[in-house]
Design an enzyme around this catalytic site. Structure first.
Site, PDB file in Angstrom:
ATOM      1  N   HIS A 178     -10.976   5.350   3.403  1.00 24.78           N
ATOM      2  CA  HIS A 178     -10.965   4.540   4.615  1.00 24.78           C
ATOM      3  C   HIS A 178     -12.138   4.891   5.509  1.00 24.78           C
ATOM      4  CE1 HIS A 178      -9.144   2.787   8.372  1.00 24.78           C
ATOM      5  NE2 HIS A 178      -8.819   1.854   7.486  1.00 24.78           N
ATOM      6  N   HIS A 199     -13.599  -3.866   8.585  1.00 31.31           N
ATOM      7  CA  HIS A 199     -12.770  -4.288   9.705  1.00 31.31           C
ATOM      8  C   HIS A 199     -13.393  -5.470  10.439  1.00 31.31           C
ATOM      9  CE1 HIS A 199     -10.827  -0.248   9.342  1.00 31.31           C
ATOM     10  NE2 HIS A 199      -9.778  -0.993   9.614  1.00 31.31           N
ATOM     11  N   HIS A 208      -7.616  -3.717   2.368  1.00 35.19           N
ATOM     12  CA  HIS A 208      -6.483  -2.811   2.548  1.00 35.19           C
ATOM     13  C   HIS A 208      -5.380  -3.067   1.525  1.00 35.19           C
ATOM     14  CE1 HIS A 208      -8.524  -2.164   6.431  1.00 35.19           C
ATOM     15  NE2 HIS A 208      -7.915  -0.990   6.422  1.00 35.19           N
ATOM     16  N   HIS A 330      -1.835  -4.572  14.604  1.00 32.01           N
ATOM     17  CA  HIS A 330      -2.488  -3.564  13.767  1.00 32.01           C
ATOM     18  C   HIS A 330      -3.179  -2.504  14.617  1.00 32.01           C
ATOM     19  CE1 HIS A 330      -6.542  -2.410  12.097  1.00 32.01           C
ATOM     20  NE2 HIS A 330      -5.736  -1.776  11.276  1.00 32.01           N
ATOM     21  N   HIS A 334      -2.107   1.735  15.574  1.00 30.38           N
ATOM     22  CA  HIS A 334      -3.100   2.805  15.465  1.00 30.38           C
ATOM     23  C   HIS A 334      -3.216   3.562  16.788  1.00 30.38           C
ATOM     24  CE1 HIS A 334      -5.302   2.658  11.607  1.00 30.38           C
ATOM     25  NE2 HIS A 334      -4.957   1.378  11.562  1.00 30.38           N
ATOM     26  N   PHE A 351     -10.447   5.076  13.183  1.00 31.70           N
ATOM     27  CA  PHE A 351     -10.541   4.610  11.798  1.00 31.70           C
ATOM     28  C   PHE A 351     -11.008   5.702  10.835  1.00 31.70           C
ATOM     29  CE2 PHE A 351     -11.214   0.022  13.373  1.00 31.70           C
ATOM     30  CZ  PHE A 351      -9.856  -0.216  13.334  1.00 31.70           C
ATOM     31  N   HIS A 364       0.120   0.221   7.172  1.00 32.36           N
ATOM     32  CA  HIS A 364      -0.646  -0.842   6.525  1.00 32.36           C
ATOM     33  C   HIS A 364       0.155  -1.584   5.455  1.00 32.36           C
ATOM     34  CE1 HIS A 364      -4.719  -1.500   7.950  1.00 32.36           C
ATOM     35  NE2 HIS A 364      -4.598  -0.300   8.493  1.00 32.36           N
TER      36      HIS A 364
END
Length: 580
Positions: A178, A199, A208, A330, A334, A351, A364
């Site tokens: 990632h 992203h 993903h 999403h 996070h 990230f 995810h």
């Protein structure tokens, strides 16, 4: 595809002079600039494979220089007239060339190396035949046996870090996937120095999905159980709106200390990231409203949900180009889990470090489930994206046999062909469309104190902003609200919400017909300190809910939630959906 060579050397290049992202002499739209300056120092892993590079790749012009409009390093003779003329799908990165991440301010090397291990060859991956679907279940409903199985699989994955740190199946190497794809370790193939990022574009969901697919198969292989399936954290349902207990056991292999300590136990997930709201019922109602908006109400095209196109040669997409789900729930999860005790909100809150938290993969899994649900919903627009630059975008992953494989977006569009399915549970937000107004609000009353947008912007979002914006047509037309030239400090968690014709101006409430959508970004440790883009919000259903009648203007309210002082907005306008 050419095989990767096993003979490699590390070459440290000379320091680059740091280029300001906004040169004083540059007059073109700054949104065309790179979203991050190159690292001051860059180490590259160079393998004896350059002879395999196609001549066309060597001769291809670095598209950044065309976008910058500065003439570049190549000279006018090398420029092509139309950057879009040679549009290509994003290609799987070259693992043999991988940059070492450095701090964007000091140039010092970061305490992380995202570069993947090398392999002898690459094969095109073929999905194996499916005899029985693996069942991904809601994490809060897992049996004790399945929890134990999950913990054991993670234990063995972590053990690989000790026995062979270069094993691509190890916990750290899997987390680094990632980081590498999201934080600039890989350049785009054929565009040296231009970062690859997965992203804020239409490749977010497919990347993903593939990532979890191989992660899941590796875990199953480690415990010799081909039926193993990752659970999903269904934060979209009130029963799942808290950190799942299996991740909060300090004795478990699933535990991660780098989490927000205030959001453990019974703390309710706050998708609005609004710290002013403490009433649990209001938080849950806000959450369900947000889910409805990003899945249904605020979506009027596949691009609205999936994200804007991203092709080879394009700069790293700005945050505003992400789809409704990516930049909504999403990002919120996070940020909600990330640990504010450290500078960059690691682990889940950034990230580059997100993969170090086991909760990331279940988070995810639910994000992927949102894609599956959205595809199943009826709509008056096509759900499929048939652009070959989308379908042929590709990535590299290691499979459960440590084989480096190349995959394409087109091969992951049907998740059942990938051998898994999702447990069917209640989806309460499906019926959470805001209640229509019984009485139409008069625009002359709502607009009191609001200036015309063209007189207000550009502006720093350090307070609530209310502006009067003209509509291109009267009535309930299919239109799009564009928040233009959003410039942010990428090192900060940023979020703001947008409302249309909001009478009450109660910023703690999201569950109202006037809510149009949100903008959110995670702090970035490696990208530049500035990121710029424009946010597009569909107004079709919102107009139906608020009954705008024959008004030719609306009042747009922008409410900062996090770090508004680090956000500037260039303008607000409304345009027909067909031209968005």
């Amino acid at each position: 595809m050419a095989s990767l060579q096993s003979s490699c050397t590390v070459v440290a290049t000379k320091p680059n002079h740091r280029i300001s992202p906004f040169p004083k002499t540059f007059s073109a739209n700054p949104s065309l600039l790179l979203t991050r300056a190159r690292r001051s120092y860059r180490s590259q892993v160079s393998c004896n494979g350059d002879a395999d590079k196609k001549p066309s790749e060597e001769a291809r012009v670095d598209r950044r220089n065309m976008l910058l409009g500065l003439g570049g390093l190549y000279g006018a003779a090398n420029l092509i007239s139309d950057p879009r003329a040679n549009a290509n799908p994003i290609q799987a990165p070259e693992f043999k060339i991988c940059g070492t991440a450095h701090d964007f301010n000091t140039g010092d090397p970061l305490d992380v190396n995202c570069c993947p291990p090398l392999a002898g060859n690459i094969i095109d991956y073929k999905l194996p035949p499916v005899t029985k679907l693996r069942r991904r279940s809601a994490v809060h409903k897992l049996s004790k046996d399945n929890i134990a199985k999950y913990e054991e699989a993670i234990r063995r994955m972590r053990e690989l870090d000790k026995t062979d740190p270069t094993d691509p199946r190890g916990f750290t190497q899997q987390a680094n996937i990632h980081c590498a794809y999201c934080n600039g370790a890989h350049d785009q193939v054929g565009y040296s120095g231009l970062d690859l990022s997965v992203h804020y574009s239409w490749i977010f969901f497919p990347f993903h999905r593939w990532y979890l697919y191989f992660y899941e198969r590796i875990l199953g292989s480690l415990i010799n159980d081909p039926t193993f399936a990752l659970p999903f954290w269904n934060w979209d349902n009130p029963k799942g709106m808290h950190l799942p207990p299996i991740f909060d056991n300090e004795k478990s292999t699933l535990y991660d200390a780098n989490r927000n300590q205030d959001h453990r136990g019974s703390a309710i997930v706050n998708l609005a990231l609004n710290s002013d709201v403490t009433d649990p019922l209001q938080i849950i109602s806000n959450n369900l409203s947000i889910m409805y908006n990003e899945m249904i109400g605020g979506v009027n095209s596949a691009i609205d949900f999936m994200g804007q196109p991203y092709r080879a040669g394009d700069p790293v997409p700005p945050m505003a180009q992400g789809g409704t789900s990516e930049r909504g729930s999403h990002i919120s999860i996070h940020a909600w889990v990330g640990d504010p005790r450290n500078k960059y909100n690691e682990d889940l809150g950034n990230f580059y470090s997100a993969g170090r938290d086991t909760a990331f993969y279940c988070h995810h899994s639910n994000v992927d489930r949102m894609w599956a649900i959205w595809k199943s919903l009826k709509a008056d627009y096509p759900k499929d994206i048939n652009d070959p630059d989308y379908l042929n975008a590709s990535f590299l992953f290691y499979d459960e046999n440590k084989q480096l494989v190349k995959v394409k977006v087109a091969d992951c569009l049907d998740y059942r062909k990938m051998g898994y399915e999702y447990e069917k549970i209640d989806v309460p937000w499906l019926s959470y469309r805001p209640t229509k107004r019984d009485v139409r609000a008069k625009i002359q009353d709502i607009s009191k104190g609001a200036e015309r947008a063209e007189k207000v912007f550009p502006i720093t979002l350090d307070k609530v902003v209310r502006v009067l914006v003209s509509k291109p047509s009267k009535g309930q037309a299919n239109e799009v609200l564009v928040v233009q030239d959003i410039l942010t400090d990428s090192t900060k968690l940023v979020k703001f919400d947008v409302y249309v014709n909001d009478e009450d101006d109660k910023p703690q409430e999201v569950d109202k017909a006037e809510y149009a959508g949100t903008f959110a970004q995670l702090p970035q440790k490696i990208y530049s300190k500035t990121s710029k883009g424009s946010l597009r919000l569909s107004l079709k259903e919102l107009y139906e809910n608020i009954d705008i009648g024959d008004d030719d203007s609306v009042v747009v309210t922008i409410i900062p939630r996090y770090n508004g002082k680090y956000v500037t907005i260039g303008g607000v306008k409304i345009i027909p959906a067909a031209s968005a």
